[in-house]
Design a protein around this motif. Sequence first.
Motif, short mmCIF file in Angstrom:
data_model
loop_
_atom_site.label_atom_id
_atom_site.label_comp_id
_atom_site.label_asym_id
_atom_site.label_seq_id
_atom_site.Cartn_x
_atom_site.Cartn_y
_atom_site.Cartn_z
N LEU A 51 0.82 -1.20 0.00
CA LEU A 51 0.00 0.00 0.00
C LEU A 51 0.86 1.26 0.00
O LEU A 51 0.50 2.27 -0.64
CB LEU A 51 -0.94 -0.01 1.20
N GLY A 52 1.99 1.23 0.68
CA GLY A 52 2.90 2.37 0.67
C GLY A 52 3.49 2.62 -0.71
O GLY A 52 3.57 3.76 -1.18
N ILE A 53 3.88 1.55 -1.39
CA ILE A 53 4.41 1.69 -2.75
C ILE A 53 3.31 2.16 -3.69
O ILE A 53 3.52 3.02 -4.55
CB ILE A 53 5.01 0.36 -3.22
N GLY A 54 2.09 1.59 -3.52
CA GLY A 54 0.98 1.99 -4.36
C GLY A 54 0.65 3.46 -4.23
O GLY A 54 0.24 4.11 -5.20
N ALA A 55 0.81 4.03 -3.03
CA ALA A 55 0.52 5.44 -2.81
C ALA A 55 1.47 6.34 -3.61
O ALA A 55 1.16 7.50 -3.87
CB ALA A 55 0.61 5.78 -1.33
N SER A 56 2.61 5.79 -4.02
CA SER A 56 3.60 6.58 -4.77
C SER A 56 3.33 6.59 -6.26
O SER A 56 3.96 7.33 -7.01
CB SER A 56 5.00 6.01 -4.53
N GLY A 57 2.41 5.74 -6.71
CA GLY A 57 2.13 5.67 -8.14
C GLY A 57 2.79 4.51 -8.84
O GLY A 57 2.53 4.27 -10.03
N ILE A 58 3.66 3.77 -8.14
CA ILE A 58 4.25 2.56 -8.70
C ILE A 58 3.34 1.39 -8.36
O ILE A 58 2.90 1.25 -7.22
CB ILE A 58 5.67 2.32 -8.14
N ASP A 78 -4.83 0.00 -6.61
CA ASP A 78 -4.40 -0.60 -7.87
C ASP A 78 -3.25 -1.59 -7.68
O ASP A 78 -2.33 -1.66 -8.47
CB ASP A 78 -3.98 0.50 -8.88
N ILE A 79 -3.32 -2.36 -6.60
CA ILE A 79 -2.34 -3.41 -6.37
C ILE A 79 -2.67 -4.61 -7.25
O ILE A 79 -3.82 -5.04 -7.35
CB ILE A 79 -2.32 -3.82 -4.89
N ASN A 80 -1.66 -5.15 -7.90
CA ASN A 80 -1.83 -6.35 -8.73
C ASN A 80 -2.01 -7.55 -7.80
O ASN A 80 -1.12 -7.89 -7.02
CB ASN A 80 -0.60 -6.53 -9.63
N LEU A 81 -3.17 -8.20 -7.90
CA LEU A 81 -3.51 -9.32 -7.02
C LEU A 81 -3.50 -10.66 -7.77
O LEU A 81 -4.06 -11.65 -7.28
CB LEU A 81 -4.88 -9.10 -6.38
N ASP A 82 -2.85 -10.70 -8.92
CA ASP A 82 -2.84 -11.94 -9.72
C ASP A 82 -2.17 -13.09 -8.99
O ASP A 82 -2.44 -14.26 -9.29
CB ASP A 82 -2.13 -11.70 -11.05
N PHE A 83 -1.28 -12.77 -8.04
CA PHE A 83 -0.53 -13.81 -7.34
C PHE A 83 -0.97 -13.95 -5.88
O PHE A 83 -0.28 -14.56 -5.07
CB PHE A 83 0.97 -13.53 -7.43
N LEU A 84 -2.11 -13.37 -5.56
CA LEU A 84 -2.70 -13.53 -4.22
C LEU A 84 -3.46 -14.84 -4.17
O LEU A 84 -4.29 -15.12 -5.05
CB LEU A 84 -3.65 -12.36 -3.92
#
Length: 299
Positions: free
Chosen positions: A45-52, A77-83
């Motif tokens: 979530l921290g990385i997602g907040a940066s736009g990456i 917008d986290i990729n959850l394909d591997f969740l």
Amino acid sequence: MMVVVVGNVTLDIICQTVDDVPRHDSIAFERAEVSPGGCGSNVALGIGASGIQPVLVACCGVDNAATLIETYWRNADINLDFLERVQNVHTGTSVGLVDSDFQPRFIHTTGANANLTPDKLNIPAYIDIGARFIHTAGYFVLPGLLDIEFAEKLEEAKGSGMLTSLDVVRSPRMDTPEVLWPCLPHLDIFMCNEHEGSRITGQRDPQSIAKALRARGSRTVIIKLGKNGCWLESEDYTELIPGHQVNVVDTTGAGDAFAAGLITALMAGSDIRSACRAGNAAGAKIAGSLGAIAGWGYT
């Protein structure tokens, strides 16, 4: 480019202020925050907040807790394909009791996190979707990764050209850290806080802790020191990177925010010293709010 985050996920219930838990009496507290938690989710979530865009590799249950958590992940917008959603196993849950010194004590159940094992990691698939960085969060609370096969996965990732990093979180398992040693030669960056590093190495001060971990193979070691910043130890640098002053509300998730800030800066092309400064700033940002992710603006 995307970042793969491998780690634990939980539903967090953070309660403030709780200084004591009596055996037979009820207790009252002033504030509560219910949100996603767990080191893997916090960093993603921290990385997602940066736009990456982060790619989350984790396990959760098929239950109401997972439904709530996934709402946040999808909004970020986290990729959850591997969740992996594990049937008939509950999502990990943590209750954090934040005391008057703004330090949390956790009551925790692992739940579906125990299902995260090395065979769930698919390095070629991560490469195919454009991921060039893989970070492991909360290593010692992931019992399925405490295996030599996980070190082999790190070796595969590094051999495929990915940058590799790993962060730990406080756990009784770190008192027998031998399982960690095969991982270190395959890490570009190893992170821990001063208390964790002392338990792992038996050393007392940040520089000695970092040197002991570097001697076991990690190219760069970063010892997180809270408000005092972090100690950076690598082939090129041996120095304290000063921290940021902030009105602390709760330190839950500050170390994970540090990792997110550091990784985001590295992905943007920063050198390791600048990335450490970005990590310090991110940790301070999260420490100014209750819970592990509120400082990013997630509600």
